[in-house]
Design a protein around this motif. Sequence first.
Motif, short mmCIF file in Angstrom:
data_model
loop_
_atom_site.label_atom_id
_atom_site.label_comp_id
_atom_site.label_asym_id
_atom_site.label_seq_id
_atom_site.Cartn_x
_atom_site.Cartn_y
_atom_site.Cartn_z
N GLY A 1 0.97 -0.44 0.40
CA GLY A 1 0.39 0.10 0.20
C GLY A 1 0.52 1.72 -0.24
O GLY A 1 2.23 1.06 -0.20
N THR A 2 0.19 2.26 0.01
CA THR A 2 0.72 3.35 -0.06
C THR A 2 1.04 4.48 1.30
O THR A 2 -1.02 4.71 1.14
CB THR A 2 0.45 4.26 -1.57
OG1 THR A 2 1.03 3.48 -2.00
CG2 THR A 2 1.37 5.82 -1.17
N TYR A 3 1.53 5.31 1.64
CA TYR A 3 0.72 6.17 2.92
C TYR A 3 0.99 7.43 2.89
O TYR A 3 2.43 7.87 2.25
CB TYR A 3 1.78 5.85 3.84
CG TYR A 3 1.24 7.02 5.55
CD1 TYR A 3 0.36 6.57 6.31
CD2 TYR A 3 2.15 7.46 5.81
CE1 TYR A 3 0.04 7.29 7.17
CE2 TYR A 3 2.01 8.29 6.91
CZ TYR A 3 0.65 8.25 7.18
OH TYR A 3 0.63 9.33 8.14
N ASN A 4 -0.30 8.55 2.78
CA ASN A 4 0.34 9.91 2.65
C ASN A 4 -0.26 10.50 4.41
O ASN A 4 -0.80 10.16 4.84
CB ASN A 4 -0.87 10.51 2.12
CG ASN A 4 -0.87 11.67 0.68
OD1 ASN A 4 -0.35 12.65 1.65
ND2 ASN A 4 -0.93 12.21 0.61
N PRO A 5 1.40 11.09 4.27
CA PRO A 5 1.65 11.44 5.96
C PRO A 5 0.52 13.38 5.62
O PRO A 5 0.92 13.53 6.28
CB PRO A 5 2.88 12.15 4.81
CG PRO A 5 3.93 12.38 4.23
CD PRO A 5 2.96 11.08 2.82
N VAL A 6 0.63 13.52 4.75
CA VAL A 6 -0.13 14.61 4.73
C VAL A 6 -1.87 14.39 5.04
O VAL A 6 -2.35 15.48 5.93
CB VAL A 6 -0.01 15.45 3.16
CG1 VAL A 6 -1.18 16.63 3.32
CG2 VAL A 6 1.03 15.44 3.32
N THR A 7 -2.43 13.39 4.41
CA THR A 7 -3.84 13.00 4.56
C THR A 7 -4.14 11.98 5.35
O THR A 7 -5.09 11.91 6.20
CB THR A 7 -4.33 13.00 3.07
OG1 THR A 7 -3.79 11.14 3.02
CG2 THR A 7 -4.19 13.67 2.40
N GLY A 8 -2.82 11.57 6.23
CA GLY A 8 -2.83 10.90 6.74
C GLY A 8 -3.63 8.69 5.94
O GLY A 8 -4.11 7.68 6.80
N ALA A 9 -4.02 8.74 4.54
CA ALA A 9 -4.36 7.48 4.05
C ALA A 9 -3.50 6.47 4.70
O ALA A 9 -2.46 7.01 3.59
CB ALA A 9 -5.27 8.28 2.42
N TRP A 10 -3.69 5.11 4.38
CA TRP A 10 -2.88 4.71 3.37
C TRP A 10 -3.41 3.29 3.12
O TRP A 10 -4.80 3.05 3.49
CB TRP A 10 -2.54 3.65 5.08
CG TRP A 10 -2.09 2.52 5.07
CD1 TRP A 10 -1.13 2.22 3.94
CD2 TRP A 10 -2.01 1.25 5.95
NE1 TRP A 10 -0.12 1.15 3.86
CE2 TRP A 10 -0.92 0.67 5.18
CE3 TRP A 10 -2.42 1.27 6.70
CZ2 TRP A 10 -0.35 -0.92 5.30
CZ3 TRP A 10 -1.76 0.03 7.46
CH2 TRP A 10 -0.68 -1.26 6.90
N THR A 11 -4.02 3.37 1.79
CA THR A 11 -4.91 3.09 1.02
C THR A 11 -3.65 1.65 -0.06
O THR A 11 -2.10 1.86 -0.70
CB THR A 11 -5.17 4.29 -0.26
OG1 THR A 11 -3.26 4.98 -0.74
CG2 THR A 11 -5.41 5.25 0.17
N GLY A 12 -4.59 1.29 -0.65
CA GLY A 12 -3.82 0.00 -1.78
C GLY A 12 -3.74 -1.39 -1.24
O GLY A 12 -2.68 -1.53 -1.43
N VAL A 13 -4.02 -1.42 0.05
CA VAL A 13 -3.96 -2.39 1.33
C VAL A 13 -4.51 -3.33 0.59
O VAL A 13 -5.72 -3.59 0.86
CB VAL A 13 -4.21 -1.90 2.62
CG1 VAL A 13 -3.46 -3.34 3.72
CG2 VAL A 13 -3.01 -0.92 2.51
N SER A 14 -3.74 -4.16 0.50
CA SER A 14 -4.71 -6.18 0.62
C SER A 14 -4.67 -7.10 1.60
O SER A 14 -3.38 -6.88 1.73
CB SER A 14 -4.47 -6.27 -1.60
OG SER A 14 -4.90 -5.87 -2.32
N LEU A 15 -5.40 -7.31 2.40
CA LEU A 15 -6.09 -8.46 2.76
C LEU A 15 -6.37 -9.81 2.97
O LEU A 15 -7.06 -9.71 2.15
CB LEU A 15 -6.14 -7.67 4.50
CG LEU A 15 -5.36 -6.14 5.15
CD1 LEU A 15 -6.49 -6.14 6.21
CD2 LEU A 15 -4.11 -7.36 5.77
N ILE A 16 -5.70 -10.75 2.87
CA ILE A 16 -6.67 -12.20 3.19
C ILE A 16 -7.35 -12.19 4.15
O ILE A 16 -6.42 -11.76 5.09
CB ILE A 16 -5.71 -13.57 2.64
CG1 ILE A 16 -4.79 -13.78 3.66
CG2 ILE A 16 -4.26 -12.86 1.18
CD1 ILE A 16 -3.61 -14.48 3.52
N SER A 17 -8.27 -13.15 3.96
CA SER A 17 -8.65 -13.26 5.68
C SER A 17 -7.92 -14.04 6.73
O SER A 17 -6.76 -15.36 6.04
CB SER A 17 -9.68 -14.74 5.41
OG SER A 17 -10.63 -14.88 6.46
#
Length: 300
Positions: A1-17
């Motif tokens: 994933g990707t973390y944006n230190p300005v917005t605080g959003a951590w996106t693009g994370v995939s999780l298996i069960s």
Amino acid sequence: GTYNPVTGAWTGVSLISGGSVTLTIDGKVNAGINGSLDNSVSITSPIGIPDPDNLNNTADVSTTTYKQTDLSVVKTVSNANPVVGSTVTFTIVAKNNGPSNATGVNVNEVLPSGYSLSSMSYTKGSWSDPIRNVRNLASGATETLTVIATVNGSGTYTNTATMSGTQTDPVSWNNSSTCTPEPKPIISINNPTSNEGSPDVFTVGLSLPSSTPVIFTPIFTSVTATVGADTGTPIQYSIDGGSTWNTWISGDITIPVGVSTVKISVPTVDDNIAEQTETFTLTANVTSGNTTNGSAIGTG
């Protein structure tokens, strides 16, 4: 994933069960912050994938912060080997190395008994001997206290300044600074008296023990007594208060490091003639070592 230190959003994370991933963020607490810092995080599922349990989708952590300063003080002296009776200048520089501004800053400067205060000046705050109240000291700021003192002939010469403030200071080793000047001692000779036939015992003394050997040449001079006729031999000296004696014929006598007196015993001749008081002098001319005066004279 990707973390944006300005917005605080951590996106693009995939999780298996049953899977998990970790994001670690290192942050620095700003210098002016004091009290509780609350940090919250939340997670949302992708569009089209329902999450039946939203109670565990947020987490909070609270951190207690406090202001912190690194106060330091440095003391220097204008002369490391001053002459007794002269003045020396102690310069005390107080600094706040941050990161927070410091309040309630005090510098404690106690002159020991080896000095007498002549004058003092400071760049900020107030002075109530022995404490200088700097009050507030911004991060990175310095203030200076200057103390001019007269060197006394005896006493303690180690001089320490200490610094303190209201905020927590995790670095304590630089909260004090010490100078230890070694004044040049004064050499002197007493004026002994004796009856003819008994020795005149002179005491050549230093006002304080020297950190280096003091070497002097003894010179005997006739006044009303004739040296060599009214005085005899052997002339002896002692560096241990008279416990042991050494014969002196000519040359220098050494006062060792840590010793402050040398006794010199001069025999006198009883000529069995009734006469007025007769005198001669002993002069100690310093040839090596740090003394305030280069010679001293005593009358026997």
